[in-house]
Design an enzyme around this catalytic site. Structure first.
Site, PDB file in Angstrom:
ATOM      1  N   SER A  47       7.982   1.083   3.647  1.00 47.57           N
ATOM      2  CA  SER A  47       7.135   0.611   2.545  1.00 47.57           C
ATOM      3  C   SER A  47       8.001  -0.105   1.506  1.00 47.57           C
ATOM      4  O   SER A  47       7.470  -0.777   0.614  1.00 47.57           O
ATOM      5  CB  SER A  47       6.379   1.778   1.898  1.00 47.57           C
ATOM      6  OG  SER A  47       7.255   2.841   1.593  1.00 47.57           O
ATOM      7  N   LYS A  75      12.098   8.662  11.234  1.00 48.28           N
ATOM      8  CA  LYS A  75      10.657   8.726  11.496  1.00 48.28           C
ATOM      9  C   LYS A  75      10.245   7.454  12.207  1.00 48.28           C
ATOM     10  O   LYS A  75      10.759   6.376  11.911  1.00 48.28           O
ATOM     11  CB  LYS A  75       9.901   8.860  10.169  1.00 48.28           C
ATOM     12  CG  LYS A  75       8.401   8.685  10.277  1.00 48.28           C
ATOM     13  CD  LYS A  75       7.710   8.962   8.974  1.00 48.28           C
ATOM     14  CE  LYS A  75       7.511   7.748   8.089  1.00 48.28           C
ATOM     15  NZ  LYS A  75       6.825   6.606   8.718  1.00 48.28           N
ATOM     16  N   GLU A  78      -1.279  10.507   8.515  1.00 46.65           N
ATOM     17  CA  GLU A  78      -1.661   9.605   7.408  1.00 46.65           C
ATOM     18  C   GLU A  78      -3.116   9.161   7.567  1.00 46.65           C
ATOM     19  O   GLU A  78      -3.551   8.750   8.664  1.00 46.65           O
ATOM     20  CB  GLU A  78      -0.746   8.368   7.393  1.00 46.65           C
ATOM     21  CG  GLU A  78      -1.173   7.368   6.303  1.00 46.65           C
ATOM     22  CD  GLU A  78      -0.155   6.297   5.982  1.00 46.65           C
ATOM     23  OE1 GLU A  78       0.939   6.290   6.574  1.00 46.65           O
ATOM     24  OE2 GLU A  78      -0.474   5.459   5.103  1.00 46.65           O
TER      25      GLU A  78
HETATM   26  O1  KIV Z   1       7.025   3.540   4.758  1.00 46.13           O
HETATM   27  C1  KIV Z   1       6.480   4.530   4.258  1.00 46.13           C
HETATM   28  O2  KIV Z   1       6.581   4.815   3.061  1.00 46.13           O
HETATM   29  C2  KIV Z   1       5.677   5.350   5.149  1.00 46.13           C
HETATM   30  C3  KIV Z   1       4.604   6.158   4.513  1.00 46.13           C
HETATM   31  C4  KIV Z   1       3.410   5.317   4.297  1.00 46.13           C
HETATM   32  C5  KIV Z   1       4.278   7.330   5.342  1.00 46.13           C
HETATM   33  O3  KIV Z   1       5.835   5.289   6.333  1.00 46.13           O
END
Ligand code: KIV
Length: 284
Positions: free
Chosen positions: A47, A115, A184
Site C-alpha cells: 500500500s 506476506k 480482508e
Molecule cells: O499493502 C497493504 O497495506 C496490505 C493491507 C491492505 C492488508 O496488504
C-alpha cells in the site's frame, strides 16, 4: 523494554484470546511511533504505492521499493515483529523467484515474515517459501493486487458462492504451511467461521472482530491518505488538516517577515561584535 514478540508469542496470545495489534508503516519515524505505542506487529505493505509514492494502486510497486521501506521500518522498530509485503510480480512467476524474493526481504531488510496475496492459486508458492525457512502469512478476501480483475476494491464472501471461495482459500493457506492468515474485506460471520476452523492465527483488516487481531493502514487511520477511505477504517486523527494548517501558517509567517524570529537565529559570539562589524565593512 518488553520482549520482542514472534510466532510463538502470537500463538500463545491466540490461545489466551489476547488480540494482536498491527499497523502499517513505511518509514523510520512512523515505525518508531508504532514501537513506542506498543504495537505488536508492523506491516510494510505494498500500500506504500498509494500512501507514500502517489500511485493509484499497488501494481507498480517494486521489490526494491519494498526492501528500502522495510529497511527504514526495521531501523525505527528494532524490537517489533516486522512483515514485508511481497509486491505484484515478485511471486507470480515461479516458486524459485518467490523464494528468492522472500529471502531478499530476510537478508536485506531483516524482516520477521513476508506476506503474499491469494489462497488456492498460490499454494505452491506459500509451500516453497515456508520450506525455505521464511515465515509466510497468507492474505485472502479483498486482495488489492487483484482489484483490477475483481472489478475494484470490493468486499468478498458476501454471498454463499463467493464465501465458498474464501473458505477454500483459507484452508489452502493453512495447508501450505503459512504461519498466519490475514482476512480482508469479508463479513464477520465468515471471519468467525474461518477463525474457528483454522489453528494458525487469523487476523482482520475490514473483516470484523471475531479473530486474533486487527490490522489498519496508518495513512488511513491518521487521516493522511486523502484519495479514498474504505468503510472499515476508523480515523483516529486528522493529520492532513494538522499538516496543511502548519504549512499554511509557516508560509504566511515567512511572507509577513514573522519567521524566523530572534529565537530562531544564531548570534555573533559575545565580545567580538565590533571586530565582526569591521570585518564586514572590509567587504563593502
Ligand atoms: O499493502 C497493504 O497495506 C496490505 C493491507 C491492505 C492488508 O496488504
Amino acid at each position: 523494554m518488553a520482549k520482542k514478540k514472534g510466532r510463538l508469542e502470537f500463538l500463545e496470545m491466540k490461545k489466551k484470546g489476547e488480540k494482536v495489534t498491527w499497523i502499517t508503516a513505511y518509514d523510520y519515524p512512523t515505525a518508531l511511533f508504532a514501537e513506542t505505542a506498543g504495537m505488536d506487529m508492523i506491516l510494510v505493505g505494498d500500500s506504500l504505492g498509494m500512501v507514500v509514492l502517489g500511485y493509484s494502486g499497488t501494481i507498480p510497486v517494486t521489490m526494491d521499493d519494498c526492501i528500502r521501506h522495510c529497511q527504514a521500518v526495521r531501523k525505527g522498530a528494532s524490537n517489533t515483529f516486522v512483515m514485508g509485503d511481497m509486491p505484484f510480480g515478485s511471486y507470480q512467476i515461479s516458486d524459485e523467484l518467490a523464494v528468492e524474493n522472500a529471502v531478499r526481504f530476510f537478508k536485506e531488510a531483516e524482516v520477521d515474515a513476508v506476506k503474499l496475496e491469494g489462497g488456492v492459486r498460490v499454494k505452491r508458492r506459500i509451500r516453497a517459501i515456508a520450506d525455505s525457512g521464511v515465515l509466510v502469512c497468507g492474505h485472502i478476501g479483498l486482495t488489492p493486487q487483484s482489484s483490477g480483475p475483481m472489478g475494484g476494491f470490493k468486499a468478498q464472501g458476501v454471498t454463499p458462492d463467493s464465501a465458498r471461495y474464501v473458505i477454500e482459500d483459507a484452508l489452502a493457506v493453512e495447508e501450505s504451511g503459512a504461519y498466519a492468515l490475514l482476512l480482508e474485506g469479508i463479513p464477520p460471520e465468515l471471519t468467525a467461521f474461518i477463525h474457528k476452523r483454522l489453528s494458525i492465527p487469523v487476523y482482520s483488516i475490514g473483516a470484523g472482530a471475531p479473530c486474533d487481531g486487527q490490522l489498519i493502514i496508518c495513512g488511513d487511520m491518521l487521516g493522511q491518505f486523502q484519495a479514498f477511505t474504505p468503510k472499515f477504517v476508523k480515523k483516529y486523527a486528522n493529520v492532513a488538516e494538522v499538516v496543511t494548517n502548519a504549512f499554511k501558517q509557516y508560509a504566511e509567517e515567512v511572507r509577513a517577515g514573522v519567521f524566523p524570529a530572534d529565537e530562531h537565529v544564531y548570534h555573533i559570539r559575545k565580545g567580538c561584535e565590533d571586530e565582526y562589524a569591521k570585518m564586514l565593512e572590509e567587504y563593502e
